[in-house]
Design an enzyme around this catalytic site. Sequence first.
Site, PDB file in Angstrom:
ATOM      1  N   HIS A 155       0.819  -1.215   0.000  1.00  0.00           N
ATOM      2  CA  HIS A 155       0.000   0.000   0.000  1.00  0.00           C
ATOM      3  C   HIS A 155       0.853   1.265   0.000  1.00  0.00           C
ATOM      4  O   HIS A 155       0.526   2.248  -0.646  1.00  0.00           O
ATOM      5  CB  HIS A 155      -0.925   0.000   1.219  1.00  0.00           C
ATOM      6  CG  HIS A 155      -2.111  -0.858   0.990  1.00  0.00           C
ATOM      7  ND1 HIS A 155      -2.453  -1.894   1.824  1.00  0.00           N
ATOM      8  CD2 HIS A 155      -3.029  -0.850   0.009  1.00  0.00           C
ATOM      9  CE1 HIS A 155      -3.531  -2.476   1.359  1.00  0.00           C
ATOM     10  NE2 HIS A 155      -3.909  -1.857   0.266  1.00  0.00           N
ATOM     11  N   ARG A 213      34.400   6.939 -22.999  1.00  0.00           N
ATOM     12  CA  ARG A 213      35.768   6.607 -22.611  1.00  0.00           C
ATOM     13  C   ARG A 213      35.814   5.180 -22.072  1.00  0.00           C
ATOM     14  O   ARG A 213      34.913   4.773 -21.329  1.00  0.00           O
ATOM     15  CB  ARG A 213      36.223   7.591 -21.531  1.00  0.00           C
ATOM     16  CG  ARG A 213      37.678   7.442 -21.186  1.00  0.00           C
ATOM     17  CD  ARG A 213      38.105   8.473 -20.187  1.00  0.00           C
ATOM     18  NE  ARG A 213      37.558   8.171 -18.862  1.00  0.00           N
ATOM     19  CZ  ARG A 213      37.731   8.961 -17.800  1.00  0.00           C
ATOM     20  NH1 ARG A 213      38.385  10.089 -17.912  1.00  0.00           N
ATOM     21  NH2 ARG A 213      37.241   8.626 -16.638  1.00  0.00           N
ATOM     22  N   ASN A 270      42.181  17.614 -15.444  1.00  0.00           N
ATOM     23  CA  ASN A 270      42.159  17.230 -14.022  1.00  0.00           C
ATOM     24  C   ASN A 270      43.422  16.437 -13.680  1.00  0.00           C
ATOM     25  O   ASN A 270      44.096  16.697 -12.689  1.00  0.00           O
ATOM     26  CB  ASN A 270      40.947  16.349 -13.697  1.00  0.00           C
ATOM     27  CG  ASN A 270      39.644  17.012 -14.060  1.00  0.00           C
ATOM     28  OD1 ASN A 270      39.595  18.220 -14.220  1.00  0.00           O
ATOM     29  ND2 ASN A 270      38.585  16.224 -14.189  1.00  0.00           N
ATOM     30  N   ASP A 271      43.708  15.456 -14.540  1.00  0.00           N
ATOM     31  CA  ASP A 271      44.902  14.641 -14.292  1.00  0.00           C
ATOM     32  C   ASP A 271      46.158  15.342 -14.777  1.00  0.00           C
ATOM     33  O   ASP A 271      47.196  15.265 -14.128  1.00  0.00           O
ATOM     34  CB  ASP A 271      44.765  13.274 -14.981  1.00  0.00           C
ATOM     35  CG  ASP A 271      43.966  12.311 -14.131  1.00  0.00           C
ATOM     36  OD1 ASP A 271      44.081  12.384 -12.890  1.00  0.00           O
ATOM     37  OD2 ASP A 271      43.201  11.507 -14.684  1.00  0.00           O
TER      38      ASP A 271
HETATM   39  C1  PEP Z   1      40.622  14.492 -16.492  1.00  0.00           C
HETATM   40  O1  PEP Z   1      41.553  13.843 -16.006  1.00  0.00           O
HETATM   41  O2  PEP Z   1      40.681  15.711 -16.716  1.00  0.00           O
HETATM   42  C2  PEP Z   1      39.355  13.829 -16.842  1.00  0.00           C
HETATM   43  C3  PEP Z   1      38.415  14.445 -17.514  1.00  0.00           C
HETATM   44  O3  PEP Z   1      39.167  12.549 -16.419  1.00  0.00           O
HETATM   45  P1  PEP Z   1      38.830  12.112 -14.906  1.00  0.00           P
HETATM   46  O4  PEP Z   1      38.385  13.342 -14.169  1.00  0.00           O
HETATM   47  O5  PEP Z   1      37.779  11.066 -15.033  1.00  0.00           O
HETATM   48  O6  PEP Z   1      40.134  11.584 -14.428  1.00  0.00           O
HETATM   49 MG    MG Z   2      41.591  11.690 -15.998  1.00  0.00          MG
END
Ligand code: PEP
Ligand code: MG
Length: 583
Positions: free
Chosen positions: A217, A357, A473-474
């Site tokens: 319910h 990816r 980012n990396d």
């Molecule tokens: C990066 O490294 O900028 C990226 C887009 O991949 P992720 O953040 O998944 O490592």
């Molecule tokens: Mg990356």
Amino acid sequence: MPIWPPTHWRRWWPTGSGRRDVLMLTGVAVAPGEALGPAVVARLRAHDVRYRIANEDVASEQARLVAASDRTRSQLEEIRDRTRHVLGTELGAMFDVQLLMLTDPLLRERADALIRTRHVNAEWAVVEAGEELMQRLRAIEDPYLQERHGDLSDVLGRVRANLQRNDSDAGWLNAQLSRFAEPCVFVADDLPISVAAQLDWTRLAALATDAGTRTAHTAILARSMGIPAVVGLQEATRIVPPGAILLVDGTAGVIAVDPPQTVIAATRHRLRPVAAPQPSLSGPALTADDQPLHFFANIERPEDVPFAWREGAEGLGLVRSELLLGGQPIANVNEQVQVEAYRAVLERAVDREVTIRTFDITPEEMGLPELFEVESRERLGMRGLRLGLVRPELLERQLRALVRAGAGRRLRILFPFVTSSDEVSRATAMLGAQAEKLGLPPPPAGVMVEVPAAALDAGRLARHAAFLSIGTNDLTQYTLAADRSDVRVLHLYDPKHPAVLKLIRMVVRGARRHGRRVAVCGEMASDAALLRVLIGLGLREFSMAATSLRQAREAVRECTLAEARDAALRALYEGSAAAAPAP
Ligand code: PEP
Ligand code: MG
């Protein structure tokens, strides 16, 4: 006894500056929709409602504990005296034991401390302190003391009963639900329809229960109220911390406990009530001097595709496949499940370009902890394409699934964590072989440039790859040797550092030399000032979280190409502190 199949697991979720381990719960999806809100956890069957208290309520909660303990003490003394009188001193002494337990600092003082330090309600503090004491009793070898756990449960039950208020369950619960400014996710062991019917549903963002099925319910009620609900979670009341922010997906039957702030912000943005719907954006964004730029979205869930289009994405520039599969140990996800997950995105994208990816994870996340005995948690080890190349059967499985899902669609494949052209040739050869076996054309395969080696050798990589995508980012963390998930070096993690910018410029030049498209898919592009610098470095294609797209498109409208070039030159040659001001 462990529950099988498991109802909770952990997934890795990107946070913008790293990724976080998030507790996920799976149950039965009974009322569709998504919701976000603080958890009010109630065990209605046991009558012990658990919730967190505000700082200013600590004293009153401690006073409730004292009052309930005092009431328990007078009751026990009265029972003891009556027993002594009727049945004799020896039996009466049993209650002396209970009185001793009641005043034992391991119970009273511990419960008081839990209220003060952990900000939990008195009932919860008593249960927790009681469980700790029970464990100590069990550990003692003395059979007499071991026998006393029955007395202890008796005392605990009495204190909890004395903590109970006169209110009805529903009145009581409604009071809890109104403690938060926003509607809550109500997590209960079970929700009898009689209680459910009395709840203030305007205070509910979603419902989650340990028990329940689709036809219960409560589930029917939730559907008719249009409130997302997941039932059959089995252990939610045990493992969800009251007050935790829950992201409930009533369509998939999944709940994330305390997801990263970026996800909370994105979800709030997506779910926010819009007074007037924002106009849908489309077509290339233009700079102030009408130079076209191309914006794509990074997404993790197929459901986010329509939002990405609304925010002006031309296509999907980065789909992190490991996240699309919900953070499950990838080694166990078969080809067909993968085909369906990729298809779910591609079908929603219709004829727009989608870049998926391949898995960018470690053996641990892959579900292969045995692969390397000493698995470094550092991000310089076995991950991304490297891992795919040492476990080719897993990469081949993913490539086959991608080729199948991408048939007739505009799919591109992106290889992560590449450091040499040899890796790219091996991976593209593998893709070609799988496509040939399937009798389907291989999708174009590109390379993430996220390691300095790849940036420095971008020209060679571009020769082997169909396109390049810069993972800032990396790239930032590896260039500056500043771990993106380590707060201690956060001040050193600076994407506008001239060294990072110089590498980005090399990638743009390398790609151009070979006539390849190049994009930035890291977080950097979503910062308006840095976006201007990136344009100045020659980039025209960007992929970012869909929630950032609208603002980015607006920002580029404010600057000309010449101004962007100027910003880039200043950032390159005057040092990171002199990076261009926000437009
Ligand atoms: C990066 O490294 O900028 C990226 C887009 O991949 P992720 O953040 O998944 O490592
Ligand atoms: Mg990356």
